[in-house]
Design a protein around this motif. Structure first.
Motif, PDB file in Angstrom:
ATOM      1  N   VAL A  28       0.837  -1.203   0.000  1.00 29.26           N
ATOM      2  CA  VAL A  28       0.000   0.000   0.000  1.00 29.26           C
ATOM      3  C   VAL A  28       0.872   1.254   0.000  1.00 29.26           C
ATOM      4  CG1 VAL A  28      -1.606   1.346   1.433  1.00 29.26           C
ATOM      5  CG2 VAL A  28      -2.019  -1.081   1.023  1.00 29.26           C
ATOM      6  N   LEU A  29       1.970   1.210   0.734  1.00 28.93           N
ATOM      7  CA  LEU A  29       2.856   2.368   0.830  1.00 28.93           C
ATOM      8  C   LEU A  29       3.870   2.420  -0.306  1.00 28.93           C
ATOM      9  CD1 LEU A  29       3.511   2.365   4.674  1.00 28.93           C
ATOM     10  CD2 LEU A  29       1.968   3.846   3.377  1.00 28.93           C
ATOM     11  N   ASP A  30       3.783   1.478  -1.234  1.00 30.04           N
ATOM     12  CA  ASP A  30       4.725   1.402  -2.352  1.00 30.04           C
ATOM     13  C   ASP A  30       6.168   1.389  -1.842  1.00 30.04           C
ATOM     14  OD1 ASP A  30       5.336   1.122  -5.033  1.00 30.04           O
ATOM     15  OD2 ASP A  30       5.454   3.287  -5.377  1.00 30.04           O
ATOM     16  N   ALA A  31       6.398   0.526  -0.867  1.00 24.75           N
ATOM     17  CA  ALA A  31       7.700   0.424  -0.208  1.00 24.75           C
ATOM     18  C   ALA A  31       8.728  -0.218  -1.142  1.00 24.75           C
ATOM     19  CB  ALA A  31       7.561  -0.395   1.066  1.00 24.75           C
ATOM     20  N   PRO A  32       9.997   0.003  -0.848  1.00 23.41           N
ATOM     21  CA  PRO A  32      11.055  -0.611  -1.651  1.00 23.41           C
ATOM     22  C   PRO A  32      11.111  -2.126  -1.430  1.00 23.41           C
ATOM     23  CG  PRO A  32      11.995   0.544   0.219  1.00 23.41           C
ATOM     24  CD  PRO A  32      10.524   0.854   0.212  1.00 23.41           C
ATOM     25  N   LEU A 149      15.447  -4.975  16.624  1.00 23.01           N
ATOM     26  CA  LEU A 149      16.259  -4.553  15.478  1.00 23.01           C
ATOM     27  C   LEU A 149      15.502  -4.743  14.169  1.00 23.01           C
ATOM     28  CD1 LEU A 149      19.647  -6.142  16.581  1.00 23.01           C
ATOM     29  CD2 LEU A 149      19.226  -3.691  16.268  1.00 23.01           C
ATOM     30  N   LEU A 150      14.868  -5.888  14.035  1.00 23.47           N
ATOM     31  CA  LEU A 150      14.131  -6.198  12.809  1.00 23.47           C
ATOM     32  C   LEU A 150      12.921  -5.278  12.625  1.00 23.47           C
ATOM     33  CD1 LEU A 150      14.522  -9.991  13.249  1.00 23.47           C
ATOM     34  CD2 LEU A 150      15.307  -8.760  11.220  1.00 23.47           C
ATOM     35  N   ALA A 151      12.175  -5.052  13.695  1.00 17.33           N
ATOM     36  CA  ALA A 151      10.990  -4.190  13.617  1.00 17.33           C
ATOM     37  C   ALA A 151      11.384  -2.756  13.279  1.00 17.33           C
ATOM     38  CB  ALA A 151      10.215  -4.236  14.938  1.00 17.33           C
ATOM     39  N   ALA A 152      12.420  -2.260  13.913  1.00 12.43           N
ATOM     40  CA  ALA A 152      12.864  -0.886  13.648  1.00 12.43           C
ATOM     41  C   ALA A 152      13.337  -0.719  12.210  1.00 12.43           C
ATOM     42  CB  ALA A 152      13.988  -0.506  14.624  1.00 12.43           C
ATOM     43  N   THR A 153      14.107  -1.675  11.728  1.00  7.08           N
ATOM     44  CA  THR A 153      14.609  -1.584  10.355  1.00  7.08           C
ATOM     45  C   THR A 153      13.472  -1.670   9.356  1.00  7.08           C
ATOM     46  OG1 THR A 153      16.692  -2.571  11.076  1.00  7.08           O
ATOM     47  CG2 THR A 153      16.281  -2.521   8.709  1.00  7.08           C
ATOM     48  N   TRP A 154      12.533  -2.586   9.599  1.00  9.50           N
ATOM     49  CA  TRP A 154      11.386  -2.698   8.698  1.00  9.50           C
ATOM     50  C   TRP A 154      10.595  -1.385   8.685  1.00  9.50           C
ATOM     51  CZ3 TRP A 154       6.060  -2.338   9.227  1.00  9.50           C
ATOM     52  CH2 TRP A 154       5.327  -2.695   8.088  1.00  9.50           C
ATOM     53  N   ALA A 155      10.339  -0.833   9.855  1.00 10.60           N
ATOM     54  CA  ALA A 155       9.572   0.406   9.944  1.00 10.60           C
ATOM     55  C   ALA A 155      10.267   1.552   9.222  1.00 10.60           C
ATOM     56  CB  ALA A 155       9.309   0.765  11.407  1.00 10.60           C
ATOM     57  N   LEU A 156      11.563   1.676   9.412  1.00 17.25           N
ATOM     58  CA  LEU A 156      12.296   2.782   8.789  1.00 17.25           C
ATOM     59  C   LEU A 156      12.441   2.636   7.282  1.00 17.25           C
ATOM     60  CD1 LEU A 156      14.964   3.360  11.545  1.00 17.25           C
ATOM     61  CD2 LEU A 156      13.185   4.960  10.854  1.00 17.25           C
ATOM     62  N   THR A 157      12.479   1.405   6.790  1.00 21.29           N
ATOM     63  CA  THR A 157      12.569   1.225   5.339  1.00 21.29           C
ATOM     64  C   THR A 157      11.214   1.252   4.665  1.00 21.29           C
ATOM     65  OG1 THR A 157      12.547  -1.185   5.532  1.00 21.29           O
ATOM     66  CG2 THR A 157      14.713  -0.120   5.434  1.00 21.29           C
ATOM     67  N   THR A 158      10.143   1.026   5.421  1.00 22.28           N
ATOM     68  CA  THR A 158       8.811   0.932   4.848  1.00 22.28           C
ATOM     69  C   THR A 158       8.031   2.237   4.955  1.00 22.28           C
ATOM     70  OG1 THR A 158       8.738  -1.391   5.416  1.00 22.28           O
ATOM     71  CG2 THR A 158       6.644  -0.372   4.900  1.00 22.28           C
ATOM     72  N   LEU A 159       8.085   2.864   6.109  1.00 23.77           N
ATOM     73  CA  LEU A 159       7.244   4.050   6.361  1.00 23.77           C
ATOM     74  C   LEU A 159       7.876   5.341   5.915  1.00 23.77           C
ATOM     75  CD1 LEU A 159       6.033   2.966   9.885  1.00 23.77           C
ATOM     76  CD2 LEU A 159       4.908   2.584   7.709  1.00 23.77           C
TER      77      LEU A 159
END
Length: 159
Positions: A28-32, A149-159
């Protein structure tokens, strides 16, 4: 003729729902593309780390390779951020081994490749907040840092 019966446990179902949900948010966010890779590997690694306090090389190393390959368009910065993020966590591990496991350090080298330089400090802070929240929810002093670590990285690369 042999019949194969697939047994879906509540844990398997939950993992599937989490992966599908994170992929949907990323779509939905057109994430990388690294967001989708992080979603799949992240759910699996977080579940393993929460259950066994281990991050197996069989998953962390392919994740690191995939994230680095996805950053081929900015390979120099990706190598720098991987070295900085991983190196900072390695320094913590060397100074206070009880605070962080070796799997966490290996994981951070791979995760650093997916982050831009300005995202490193927010990633470190957000991952610590998530880990502290897990400790509060579990009412435990010793909780794995990998899920944070995984949640933070996912959030920063997605949002």
């Amino acid at each position: 003729m042999t019949t194969v019966l697939l047994a879906f446990t509540p844990g398997t179902l939950l993992k599937g729902v989490l992966v599908a949900s994170s992929w949907t948010v990323a779509a939905v966010l057109d994430a990388p593309p690294e967001s989708f890779v992080l979603a799949w590997f992240g759910i699996m690694l977080a579940v393993i780390d929460l259950r066994h306090h281990r991050l197996p090389d069989a998953l962390t190393l392919p994740l690191a390779a995939a994230l680095l390959l996805l950053q081929s368009h900015r390979l120099g910065e990706a190598l720098l951020t991987a070295a900085l993020f991983g190196g900072a966590h390695l320094a913590v591990r060397r100074c206070k081994p009880a605070l962080m496991g070796g799997g966490d350090v290996k994981l951070t080298f791979g995760l650093g490749a997916a982050l831009a330089l300005p995202q490193l400090l927010p990633a470190a802070i957000l991952s610590s907040v998530v880990t502290l929240a897990l400790a509060a929810l579990r009412r435990a002093r010793a909780v794995p840092h990998g899920p944070g670590l995984l949640a933070a990285t996912w959030a920063l690369t997605t949002l």
